[in-house]
Design a protein around this motif. Structure first.
Motif, PDB file in Angstrom:
ATOM      1  N   UNK A  32      -9.415  11.266   0.179  1.00 13.19           N
ATOM      2  CA  UNK A  32      -9.524  11.345  -1.285  1.00 13.19           C
ATOM      3  C   UNK A  32     -10.559  10.349  -1.780  1.00 13.19           C
ATOM      4  N   UNK A  33     -11.241  10.668  -2.865  1.00 14.00           N
ATOM      5  CA  UNK A  33     -12.203   9.703  -3.399  1.00 14.00           C
ATOM      6  C   UNK A  33     -11.500   8.454  -3.939  1.00 14.00           C
ATOM      7  N   UNK A  34     -10.347   8.660  -4.565  1.00 10.77           N
ATOM      8  CA  UNK A  34      -9.620   7.491  -5.104  1.00 10.77           C
ATOM      9  C   UNK A  34      -8.155   7.599  -4.702  1.00 10.77           C
ATOM     10  N   UNK A  35      -7.850   7.274  -3.454  1.00  9.81           N
ATOM     11  CA  UNK A  35      -6.443   7.432  -3.042  1.00  9.81           C
ATOM     12  C   UNK A  35      -5.536   6.423  -3.761  1.00  9.81           C
ATOM     13  N   UNK A  36      -4.293   6.790  -4.022  1.00 10.36           N
ATOM     14  CA  UNK A  36      -3.364   5.833  -4.649  1.00 10.36           C
ATOM     15  C   UNK A  36      -3.074   4.674  -3.673  1.00 10.36           C
ATOM     16  N   UNK A  38     -11.939   5.386   5.809  1.00  8.98           N
ATOM     17  CA  UNK A  38     -10.737   5.081   6.583  1.00  8.98           C
ATOM     18  C   UNK A  38     -10.338   6.292   7.418  1.00  8.98           C
ATOM     19  N   UNK A  39     -10.429   7.483   6.804  1.00 11.27           N
ATOM     20  CA  UNK A  39     -10.072   8.719   7.509  1.00 11.27           C
ATOM     21  C   UNK A  39     -10.991   8.916   8.710  1.00 11.27           C
ATOM     22  N   UNK A  40     -12.310   8.812   8.437  1.00 11.06           N
ATOM     23  CA  UNK A  40     -13.277   9.081   9.511  1.00 11.06           C
ATOM     24  C   UNK A  40     -13.101   8.087  10.655  1.00 11.06           C
ATOM     25  N   UNK A  41     -12.852   6.820  10.284  1.00 14.48           N
ATOM     26  CA  UNK A  41     -12.661   5.777  11.281  1.00 14.48           C
ATOM     27  C   UNK A  41     -11.434   6.077  12.148  1.00 14.48           C
ATOM     28  N   UNK A  42     -10.337   6.465  11.473  1.00 20.85           N
ATOM     29  CA  UNK A  42      -9.100   6.761  12.204  1.00 20.85           C
ATOM     30  C   UNK A  42      -9.262   7.977  13.100  1.00 20.85           C
ATOM     31  N   UNK A  43      -9.937   8.988  12.585  1.00 17.35           N
ATOM     32  CA  UNK A  43     -10.136  10.209  13.366  1.00 17.35           C
ATOM     33  C   UNK A  43     -10.959   9.901  14.607  1.00 17.35           C
TER      34      UNK A  43
END
Ligand code: ADP
Length: 609
Positions: free
Chosen positions: A104-108, A233-238
């Motif tokens: 998300x661009x602005x995750x909670x 964060x997503x790309x790093x985790x993936x």
């Protein structure tokens, strides 16, 4: 046998040729030019009409889409207004903390794990260097009902077990931590942090199979959008997950595209509410509420008039009339095609125009053709007439010369012996006879042509008449030296005929046979009964007639080209008279001829009753 008509090859004077060409070509060019101009005008009119129609459909589309946009924003303002099945398959409702986006661009941001309850434990761990003491302090707090406290405890328990060398206990603490989704540790969702910590520990311990399983689980959870993450964060985790798992477990491309489109569009969002489109996805928002809709969702729920196309920013709009988003306030460029095919009213008009043009051209061509035919025919006739005048003059001149010469001789020499004088008188009488026969023939032909020659039909024995005419003809000076054979049956062959006219026809045929015999001096005339009546046949072995000439011999004034060249005199009315007479008797005349072998003329008359 001569049956066809030969074409007249008479050179047409240049003036007439030019006039005919002008009469045909100029109107044709004018007509074609006018027609083309009319077609051009019609086409530009049609283009204007097509533009008008495209503009109208564009306006209709814009107002329909603006209505849909307003309606979507109204529903967004109501909160979660679309049930999930309505959004499927390619629309996602973006709400804080929810959503099916990979990132998300602005995750909670969830609350951080608690630190205060662990002040003593942390002192024991870091200042006193007593991990066992610290562990004992943390363990009771792992049962707290507060997620933040439980998360803080499990985080420390895992770490302390690691320090104490008990890897399995550390793994177990992280496993429990994975279940806590609502807490963040240093900004990272606690669950994700715990999964990665388990992987790292398993990697260090060299427990490959467990590591792969753990990493696969991590990738599955990332794809299932378990944690709201930023793109990096997503790309790093993936990336890390794939490395640990040793496989390329890719997320569904549709989800990748959605997350990417949202990332692009969210950054560009400006006003309070509005719409944007990129990578095939349209983002419509109202305050913090937003809908990311794919093309299938739009096609299902948004009303776009037939033929109108929506294009996302950055893509080249389709050919046609286009309105940019800045003008319409809509997320897309909207295009209405201009080439929606020919308009029926115009194509009908064009067809009529083309048909009229073609008809006019055909008319001009037909008029030209008939004019041309009439001109060439007239020219032919006038040539024939002048030939005729020349021929007749020549025919008259010979006997007149004879008359004059003998007259002068008689007048100048009064002492001529009686015998010579008598022969002169006889020559003059023959010339007079020839003249009167010529005049008679011409007058007779004139009457026939004018339809004023009365035919008095009576029963006539064709055989007897033929014998009489042949006998009379044989006495003529021109027949001198000829063997004229007359073959007739012993019985009478009766026909209804005008004696004098039929006699003249037979005479003409005999005359021609002799005249065109060349060096052959035999002529045969025969009369025979045939099924349809009686046939009088005149056969010679003379010059013969070329096939192309045969067809026109029976027309008035027509003379053979070869005989004309040979200088054989004639007027061209003999055979015309024969045909006239034959037809007046209900019969006809035919010719069969071979050049150099001779000719046979057959006069066929119907029998009596
Ligand atoms: P004319 O003999 O005065 O020329 P006609 O009408 O009698 O006119 O004949 C027309 C033409 O037909 C002639 O000029 C000649 O070319 C051709 N013709 C007629 N009869 C014969 C024949 N027996 N043999 C060859 N040609 C003939």
């Amino acid at each position: 046998m001569a049956t066809s008509r030969q074409k007249d090859r008479i050179p047409v004077p240049r003036g007439i040729l030019a006039a005919v060409v002008a009469v045909v070509v100029l109107p044709s060019i004018t007509l074609v030019t006018l027609g083309l101009r009319l077609l051009e005008q019609d086409r530009s009119l049609e283009q204007r009409r097509q533009t008008e129609l495209a503009e109208a459909s564009l306006e209709r589309a814009i107002s329909a889409l603006q209505k849909d946009l307003a309606e979507t924003q109204r529903r967004l303002s109501l909160g979660n207004a679309w049930p999930e099945p309505e959004l499927a398959p390619d629309a996602v409702l973006l709400r804080r903390g929810t959503g099916r986006f990979l990132y998300l661009p602005e995750p909670p941001v969830p609350p951080e794990a608690a630190n205060e309850p662990f002040a003593d434990a942390d002192r024991a761990e870091f200042q006193a260097g007593d991990p066992a003491q610290a562990l004992a302090l943390c363990l009771p707090l792992a049962k707290s009902t507060q997620d933040t406290v439980r998360a803080g405890a499990l985080l420390r328990i895992a770490r302390l077990h690691r320090k104490l060398g008990s890897l399995d206990d550390a793994l177990e603490a992280w496993r429990l931590l994975v279940a806590i989704d609502t807490v963040a540790i240093a900004g990272e969702p606690a669950g994700l942090m715990a999964r990665r910590a388990r992987c790292r520990a398993l990697e260090q311990a060299g427990r490959r199979r467990e590591l792969e399983q753990e990493a696969r689980q991590l990738l599955r959870e990332l794809q299932a959008t378990r944690w709201p993450l930023r793109q990096d964060a997503y790309l790093d985790a993936v990336e890390q997950g794939r490395r640990w798992a040793g496989v390329d477990l890719a997320a569904p491309p549709e989800m990748e595209k959605q997350a990417e489109a949202l990332q692009i569009l969210w950054g560009r969002r400006r006003a309070e509410e509005g719409g944007l489109c990129a990578s095939g996805f349209t983002l419509i928002w109202h305050g913090d509420e937003a809908l990311l809709a794919g093309p299938r969702f739009l096609a299902r729920y948004w009303e776009t008039p037939h033929g109108v196309q929506l294009t996302c920013e950055g893509k080249l709009p389709a050919a046609g009339l286009t309105r940019q988003p800045a003008l319409t306030g809509l997320p897309w460029s909207i295009t209405a095609p201009l080439d929606a095919g020919p308009l029926p009213e115009f194509s009908t008009r064009r067809t009529v125009l083309m048909a009229a043009l073609t008809a006019m051209l055909i008319l001009i061509a037909a008029v030209a053709y008939f004019a041309w035919r009439a001109i060439t025919r007239e020219l032919g006739i006038s040539r024939l007439q002048s030939d005729f005048v020349a021929a007749v003059s020549h025919e008259f001149r010979t006997p007149l010369t004879t008359l004059r010469q003998f007259g002068e001789m008689l007048a100048e020499e009064p002492d001529l012996p009686a015998e010579t004088r008598l022969s002169y008188y006889k020559a003059q009488a023959r010339a007079t006879d020839r003249l009167s026969r010529l005049v008679e023939t011409l007058l007779d032909f004139g009457r026939m042509e004018a339809g004023r020659r009365p035919y008095q039909l009576e029963p006539v024995d064709a055989a007897a008449l033929t014998r009489e005419v042949t006998a009379e003809f044989t006495n003529e000076p021109m027949a001198r030296g000829f063997l004229i054979e007359c073959l007739t049956p012993g019985r009478p062959l009766l026909v209804d005929a005008d004696r004098e006219a039929l006699g003249r026809a037979i005479w003409n045929l005999l005359h021609n046979a002799v005249k065109y015999s060349g060096n052959h001096r035999e002529v045969r005339i025969e009369v025979a009964a045939i099924p349809s009546g009686v046939c009088i046949r005149v056969v010679d072995h003379g010059l013969g007639i070329p096939l192309p000439e045969q067809a026109r011999l029976f027309e008035k004034f027509v003379r053979g080209e070869s005989v004309r060249r040979l200088g054989i005199p004639g007027t061209g009315i003999g055979l015309a008279m024969v045909r006239h007479i034959a037809e007046a008797h209900g019969g006809h005349v035919e010719v069969e001829s071979t050049v150099g072998e001779g000719s046979t003329f057959s006069l066929v008359l119907p029998g009596r009753g």
